[in-house]
Motif scaffolding. Structure first.
Motif, short mmCIF file in Angstrom:
data_model
loop_
_atom_site.label_atom_id
_atom_site.label_comp_id
_atom_site.label_asym_id
_atom_site.label_seq_id
_atom_site.Cartn_x
_atom_site.Cartn_y
_atom_site.Cartn_z
N UNK A 1 0.83 -1.20 0.00
CA UNK A 1 0.00 0.00 0.00
C UNK A 1 0.87 1.26 0.00
N UNK A 2 1.95 1.24 0.77
CA UNK A 2 2.85 2.39 0.82
C UNK A 2 3.58 2.55 -0.52
N UNK A 3 3.98 1.44 -1.10
CA UNK A 3 4.67 1.49 -2.40
C UNK A 3 3.75 2.08 -3.46
N UNK A 4 2.47 1.71 -3.43
CA UNK A 4 1.51 2.23 -4.40
C UNK A 4 1.35 3.74 -4.26
N UNK A 5 1.56 4.26 -3.06
CA UNK A 5 1.45 5.70 -2.81
C UNK A 5 2.80 6.40 -2.91
N UNK A 6 3.84 5.65 -3.19
CA UNK A 6 5.21 6.17 -3.29
C UNK A 6 5.67 6.79 -1.98
N UNK A 7 5.28 6.15 -0.89
CA UNK A 7 5.76 6.55 0.43
C UNK A 7 7.00 5.71 0.74
N UNK A 8 8.08 6.35 1.13
CA UNK A 8 9.31 5.63 1.45
C UNK A 8 9.21 4.88 2.78
N UNK A 9 8.35 5.34 3.66
CA UNK A 9 8.19 4.71 4.97
C UNK A 9 7.19 5.49 5.80
N UNK A 10 7.00 5.03 7.02
CA UNK A 10 6.01 5.64 7.92
C UNK A 10 6.68 6.02 9.23
#
Length: 198
Positions: A107-116
């Motif tokens: 889900x994070x990859x789909x949003x191009x988030x490197x991490x949380x």
């Protein structure tokens, strides 16, 4: 929240509990006091990313949204389509992913988030099947940036049960000792809020 909406949320939550108590874990949503204590450790920074696992009817979601800084990213992950629909109706701009928390990295990859930076969880880990619980915790560990934090709660009456203790042992193995533990009495039932740091 209006009395009508609150009543609808309670009925929806109760219905879900009666149909699948292992996945919901309580007959009522979290109290405002518990939600505020959980949201108290949310990082407030425009470049931060926050994820909530298992928002249900949005008791905690409401407090998280109120705490976020302008521009801060927030993702709610809910497996139940009916809960997702209710959350999106209440907050049309909410980024709500309908799926398993074990799929958080994708889900994070789909949003191009490197991490949380912070993950909050209302999931009933003590009652979930062990394999599902382990998969979710592995996903959380993969998703958090170094120094990122994870918060969840356990009800007081279940705190000393073997599944609850096993969960804390797993957290200690993956993240080290608990960073903070706070008792919230104004909840039914009372609960401990716990936070770990990666």
């Amino acid at each position: 929240m209006t009395a009508r909406r609150a009543g609808g949320n309670y009925l929806l939550f109760l219905g879900k509990f009666l149909r699948n108590p292992r996945n919901v874990g309580s007959v009522v949503p979290s109290s405002r006091a518990l939600a505020r204590e959980m949201a108290r450790v949310v990082p407030v920074a425009s470049d931060a990313a926050v994820v909530e696992l298992g928002p249900g009817t949005g008791a905690l979601t409401c407090e998280v949204i109120a705490a976020l800084a302008p521009g801060e990213r927030f993702l709610a992950v809910e497996i139940d389509p009916e809960f997702c629909e209710a959350l999106r109706a209440r907050w049309p701009d909410l980024d709500c992913a309908c799926g398993s928390a074990a799929d958080l990295p994708a889900m994070l990859e789909a949003r191009r988030w490197a991490g949380v930076n912070h993950v909050l969880s209302g999931l009933p880990f003590a009652s979930l099947p062990a394999a599902i619980s382990r998969a979710i915790l592995a996903a959380v560990a993969r998703s958090l940036v170094p120094g990122g934090t994870f918060s969840t709660f356990q009800y007081v009456h279940a705190y000393a049960t073997p599944p609850a203790m096993k969960f804390r042992q797993q957290m200690a193995a993956d993240f080290g000792p608990v960073r903070s533990r706070q008792l919230v009495l104004r909840n039914f039932p009372p609960a401990f809020v716990m936070t770990w740091q990666k």
